[in-house]
Design an enzyme around this catalytic site. Sequence first.
Site, PDB file in Angstrom:
ATOM      1  N   HIS A 124       0.821  -1.220   0.000  1.00  0.00           N
ATOM      2  CA  HIS A 124       0.000   0.000   0.000  1.00  0.00           C
ATOM      3  C   HIS A 124       0.852   1.267   0.000  1.00  0.00           C
ATOM      4  O   HIS A 124       0.356   2.350   0.327  1.00  0.00           O
ATOM      5  CB  HIS A 124      -0.936   0.008   1.210  1.00  0.00           C
ATOM      6  CG  HIS A 124      -1.996  -1.050   1.156  1.00  0.00           C
ATOM      7  ND1 HIS A 124      -1.968  -2.176   1.965  1.00  0.00           N
ATOM      8  CD2 HIS A 124      -3.113  -1.174   0.382  1.00  0.00           C
ATOM      9  CE1 HIS A 124      -3.023  -2.935   1.708  1.00  0.00           C
ATOM     10  NE2 HIS A 124      -3.724  -2.351   0.753  1.00  0.00           N
ATOM     11  N   SER A 125       2.119   1.122  -0.295  1.00  0.00           N
ATOM     12  CA  SER A 125       3.063   2.247  -0.381  1.00  0.00           C
ATOM     13  C   SER A 125       3.485   2.808   0.972  1.00  0.00           C
ATOM     14  O   SER A 125       4.643   3.171   1.163  1.00  0.00           O
ATOM     15  CB  SER A 125       2.512   3.382  -1.256  1.00  0.00           C
ATOM     16  OG  SER A 125       2.333   2.944  -2.585  1.00  0.00           O
ATOM     17  N   HIS A 126       2.558   2.920   1.920  1.00  0.00           N
ATOM     18  CA  HIS A 126       2.859   3.512   3.225  1.00  0.00           C
ATOM     19  C   HIS A 126       2.324   2.615   4.335  1.00  0.00           C
ATOM     20  O   HIS A 126       1.238   2.038   4.204  1.00  0.00           O
ATOM     21  CB  HIS A 126       2.243   4.909   3.344  1.00  0.00           C
ATOM     22  CG  HIS A 126       2.582   5.808   2.206  1.00  0.00           C
ATOM     23  ND1 HIS A 126       3.797   6.438   2.087  1.00  0.00           N
ATOM     24  CD2 HIS A 126       1.861   6.159   1.109  1.00  0.00           C
ATOM     25  CE1 HIS A 126       3.815   7.155   0.983  1.00  0.00           C
ATOM     26  NE2 HIS A 126       2.658   6.991   0.360  1.00  0.00           N
ATOM     27  N   PRO A 127       3.051   2.488   5.465  1.00  0.00           N
ATOM     28  CA  PRO A 127       2.601   1.597   6.548  1.00  0.00           C
ATOM     29  C   PRO A 127       1.495   2.221   7.394  1.00  0.00           C
ATOM     30  O   PRO A 127       1.460   3.438   7.611  1.00  0.00           O
ATOM     31  CB  PRO A 127       3.873   1.395   7.380  1.00  0.00           C
ATOM     32  CG  PRO A 127       4.647   2.666   7.171  1.00  0.00           C
ATOM     33  CD  PRO A 127       4.370   3.086   5.751  1.00  0.00           C
TER      34      PRO A 127
END
Length: 268
Positions: A121-124
Amino acid sequence: MAIVTDIRDYADDRGNAIIGTPKLCQNAKINFAARNCRVEIGDGVCLQNCSFEMSADGGLVRIGKNSVIKSHMRVGLNSSIIVGERLSSTGGGIFSATEGTSVTIGNDCMFAISIDIRSDHSHPIFDRRTGKRVNKSKPVVIGDHVWLGPQAMVYPGAKVGEGSVIGARALVNGTIPPNSVAVGVPAKVTRRDIVWDKRHLAIHAPHMFDDISTIPNPWQSQFPPFEAEERRSAGVIKSWLNKVTATTACLTAQVAIWPDMAGVAVAF
């Protein structure tokens, strides 16, 4: 960092490498921003308006024979994007794999415009109370001969069975069985036991496709068909016809046993 625009066999002192040379390369680049990354290009591959961002160590991109790539790819730490043979693509979109995961795409797939395929999702995102990660990266698997409609999204953990069709703007984050049509957010199966063909209604003769008999060698690998796919298709059709024949014989026997059912219509 090394940005390669003349895409052909290449190696640098950071362990990065390109293996193979595309048949066509237009407005394409590979950005090696890490170490020990590889891009493997099969025979007959076309690269158009695309970029490969090898962002962290140990990334791998492998593109099978005669595939057309028109999307951007980002590969993270020890991650991979594997594309099979004969992918046809309209253009746009992104493929992304990070955190040791993979995106695997089978042979003979067809992707419409602006496809989004991600194992991440690209970012945590973390749970505020426990501090644990809630959106972990997961492998994505797309089977052979899958058609993704415009702006379809295939997200972490998704598995799309071979021969399936994913509708426009659908979001897949689960499992879609083979030979199915799935639409919506999240994607749900709306039809099963389908077969689709790459022939374009406006371009390929006979320009009218009323039933499967109008398509010689359905489930072909491309237009015109590969011999191996012809043999496979013939075997599938023969098996299907045998099943229909057996079912019809069974129904006929039942009607003979129960004459009062003779007026019942049976739909396949």
